[in-house]
Design an enzyme around this catalytic site. Structure first.
Site, PDB file in Angstrom:
ATOM      1  N   PHE A  27       0.864  -1.193   0.000  1.00  6.86           N
ATOM      2  CA  PHE A  27       0.000   0.000   0.000  1.00  6.86           C
ATOM      3  C   PHE A  27       0.903   1.248   0.000  1.00  6.86           C
ATOM      4  O   PHE A  27       1.848   1.327   0.777  1.00  6.86           O
ATOM      5  CB  PHE A  27      -0.893  -0.019   1.251  1.00  6.86           C
ATOM      6  CG  PHE A  27      -2.190   0.702   1.098  1.00  6.86           C
ATOM      7  CD1 PHE A  27      -3.364   0.014   0.886  1.00  6.86           C
ATOM      8  CD2 PHE A  27      -2.248   2.090   1.181  1.00  6.86           C
ATOM      9  CE1 PHE A  27      -4.585   0.681   0.762  1.00  6.86           C
ATOM     10  CE2 PHE A  27      -3.445   2.762   1.059  1.00  6.86           C
ATOM     11  CZ  PHE A  27      -4.617   2.057   0.844  1.00  6.86           C
ATOM     12  N   ALA A  61      -0.054  -2.237   5.750  1.00 10.93           N
ATOM     13  CA  ALA A  61       0.572  -2.156   7.072  1.00 10.93           C
ATOM     14  C   ALA A  61      -0.124  -3.066   8.088  1.00 10.93           C
ATOM     15  O   ALA A  61       0.499  -3.527   9.046  1.00 10.93           O
ATOM     16  CB  ALA A  61       0.555  -0.713   7.558  1.00 10.93           C
ATOM     17  N   PHE A  62      -1.404  -3.326   7.860  1.00  8.34           N
ATOM     18  CA  PHE A  62      -2.153  -4.189   8.770  1.00  8.34           C
ATOM     19  C   PHE A  62      -1.610  -5.621   8.762  1.00  8.34           C
ATOM     20  O   PHE A  62      -1.657  -6.319   9.781  1.00  8.34           O
ATOM     21  CB  PHE A  62      -3.637  -4.189   8.352  1.00  8.34           C
ATOM     22  CG  PHE A  62      -4.559  -4.902   9.292  1.00  8.34           C
ATOM     23  CD1 PHE A  62      -5.046  -4.270  10.423  1.00  8.34           C
ATOM     24  CD2 PHE A  62      -4.949  -6.205   9.044  1.00  8.34           C
ATOM     25  CE1 PHE A  62      -5.898  -4.924  11.290  1.00  8.34           C
ATOM     26  CE2 PHE A  62      -5.805  -6.878   9.903  1.00  8.34           C
ATOM     27  CZ  PHE A  62      -6.283  -6.232  11.030  1.00  8.34           C
ATOM     28  N   GLU A  63      -1.099  -6.051   7.607  1.00 13.42           N
ATOM     29  CA  GLU A  63      -0.624  -7.430   7.461  1.00 13.42           C
ATOM     30  C   GLU A  63       0.848  -7.604   7.857  1.00 13.42           C
ATOM     31  O   GLU A  63       1.333  -8.741   7.983  1.00 13.42           O
ATOM     32  CB  GLU A  63      -0.800  -7.904   6.008  1.00 13.42           C
ATOM     33  CG  GLU A  63      -2.217  -8.237   5.612  1.00 13.42           C
ATOM     34  CD  GLU A  63      -3.089  -7.004   5.395  1.00 13.42           C
ATOM     35  OE1 GLU A  63      -2.567  -5.953   4.975  1.00 13.42           O
ATOM     36  OE2 GLU A  63      -4.306  -7.079   5.684  1.00 13.42           O
ATOM     37  N   VAL A  86       1.335   4.718   6.115  1.00  8.79           N
ATOM     38  CA  VAL A  86      -0.091   4.929   6.348  1.00  8.79           C
ATOM     39  C   VAL A  86      -0.339   6.438   6.359  1.00  8.79           C
ATOM     40  O   VAL A  86       0.268   7.168   7.144  1.00  8.79           O
ATOM     41  CB  VAL A  86      -0.546   4.301   7.684  1.00  8.79           C
ATOM     42  CG1 VAL A  86      -2.072   4.205   7.721  1.00  8.79           C
ATOM     43  CG2 VAL A  86       0.071   2.928   7.902  1.00  8.79           C
ATOM     44  N   ILE A  87      -1.205   6.886   5.454  1.00  2.00           N
ATOM     45  CA  ILE A  87      -1.477   8.328   5.332  1.00  2.00           C
ATOM     46  C   ILE A  87      -2.927   8.594   5.730  1.00  2.00           C
ATOM     47  O   ILE A  87      -3.848   7.905   5.271  1.00  2.00           O
ATOM     48  CB  ILE A  87      -1.206   8.815   3.897  1.00  2.00           C
ATOM     49  CG1 ILE A  87       0.262   8.528   3.525  1.00  2.00           C
ATOM     50  CG2 ILE A  87      -1.500  10.320   3.774  1.00  2.00           C
ATOM     51  CD1 ILE A  87       0.639   8.888   2.096  1.00  2.00           C
ATOM     52  N   THR A  91     -11.523   9.191   7.044  1.00  2.00           N
ATOM     53  CA  THR A  91     -12.259   8.325   7.970  1.00  2.00           C
ATOM     54  C   THR A  91     -11.329   7.858   9.087  1.00  2.00           C
ATOM     55  O   THR A  91     -10.100   8.019   8.988  1.00  2.00           O
ATOM     56  CB  THR A  91     -12.801   7.080   7.231  1.00  2.00           C
ATOM     57  OG1 THR A  91     -11.672   6.231   6.924  1.00  2.00           O
ATOM     58  CG2 THR A  91     -13.526   7.462   5.958  1.00  2.00           C
ATOM     59  N   HIS A  93     -10.287   5.058   9.590  1.00  2.00           N
ATOM     60  CA  HIS A  93      -9.525   3.874   9.156  1.00  2.00           C
ATOM     61  C   HIS A  93      -8.042   4.006   9.494  1.00  2.00           C
ATOM     62  O   HIS A  93      -7.397   3.047   9.934  1.00  2.00           O
ATOM     63  CB  HIS A  93      -9.713   3.704   7.636  1.00  2.00           C
ATOM     64  CG  HIS A  93      -9.230   2.398   7.112  1.00  2.00           C
ATOM     65  ND1 HIS A  93      -9.816   1.197   7.455  1.00  2.00           N
ATOM     66  CD2 HIS A  93      -8.221   2.087   6.261  1.00  2.00           C
ATOM     67  CE1 HIS A  93      -9.185   0.219   6.836  1.00  2.00           C
ATOM     68  NE2 HIS A  93      -8.211   0.731   6.117  1.00  2.00           N
ATOM     69  N   ARG A 132      10.374  11.901   4.176  1.00  2.00           N
ATOM     70  CA  ARG A 132      10.999  10.892   5.034  1.00  2.00           C
ATOM     71  C   ARG A 132      11.482   9.666   4.263  1.00  2.00           C
ATOM     72  O   ARG A 132      11.897   8.683   4.864  1.00  2.00           O
ATOM     73  CB  ARG A 132      10.003  10.464   6.126  1.00  2.00           C
ATOM     74  CG  ARG A 132       9.801  11.546   7.173  1.00  2.00           C
ATOM     75  CD  ARG A 132       8.511  11.410   7.945  1.00  2.00           C
ATOM     76  NE  ARG A 132       8.384  12.461   8.953  1.00  2.00           N
ATOM     77  CZ  ARG A 132       8.078  13.740   8.684  1.00  2.00           C
ATOM     78  NH1 ARG A 132       7.858  14.130   7.441  1.00  2.00           N
ATOM     79  NH2 ARG A 132       7.992  14.625   9.659  1.00  2.00           N
TER      80      ARG A 132
END
Ligand code: INI
Length: 160
Positions: A27, A61-63, A86-87, A91, A93, A132
């Site tokens: 992602f 990133a969840f996995e 993760v941006i 929501t 999320h 970054r």
């Protein structure tokens, strides 16, 4: 290689012979690819051999935590670098993914005893991600690579 920092006590990082895993989230892969390149540059500077680096990609990133934990449990690596981006969106999320990724990566490290670096960027804007993940040593993948080598050496020393 000496890691820059405010403390003069930062150790020399000799990574020859260390086996390092990299788990990257696809992602936002235009950013994560640059983090991954930074990690590879950092490992090379520390003397980690190409053949001693194992790479795996996961959807997001969840996995990352599950792949990192199973890799750590396999006993084939001395440290793991987790990379992702993760941006924040419109929501909640963002919060759930960040929290799951952060806690999961910490759990992978604490339950296996294998150092697992948190190279997952959690950001408000895409520009913050670009800032970054550039070509310098302030690339957060590079920084995570230095942390992986330092922690792998320390944990090896503490175990002996
Ligand atoms: N995963 C990321 O790595 N970064 C994100 O910014 C992101 N957003 O914004 O949704 C994201 N979501 C996917 C998530 O990590 C899982 O892959 C998905 O929920 C399936 O489990």
């Amino acid at each position: 290689m000496t890691r820059a920092g405010s403390s003069g006590a930062v150790p020399e990082l000799h990574g020859e012979g260390l086996r390092i895993g990299i788990v990257s989230a696809r992602f936002n892969d235009h950013i994560v690819t640059n983090l991954r390149d930074g990690a590879l540059r950092g490992l090379e500077r520390c003397g980690v051999r190409d053949n001693d680096i194992v790479e795996h990609w996961v959807p997001g990133a969840f996995e990352v935590p599950l792949a990192a934990k199973v890799l750590a449990q396999s006993g084939t690596v001395d440290a793991i670098i987790c990379l992702g981006t993760v941006i924040r969106g419109d929501t909640p999320h963002f919060e759930y993914v960040c929290e799951a990724s952060t806690h999961g990566i910490l759990d992978a490290q604490m339950t296996t005893g294998v150092p697992v670096m948190f190279g997952v960027l959690t950001l408000n804007t895409e520009q913050q991600a670009i800032d970054r993940s550039g070509p310098g040593i302030d690339n957060k993948g590079d920084e995570a690579a230095m942390g992986a080598v330092e922690m792998a050496l320390l944990i090896k020393k503490l175990r002996n």
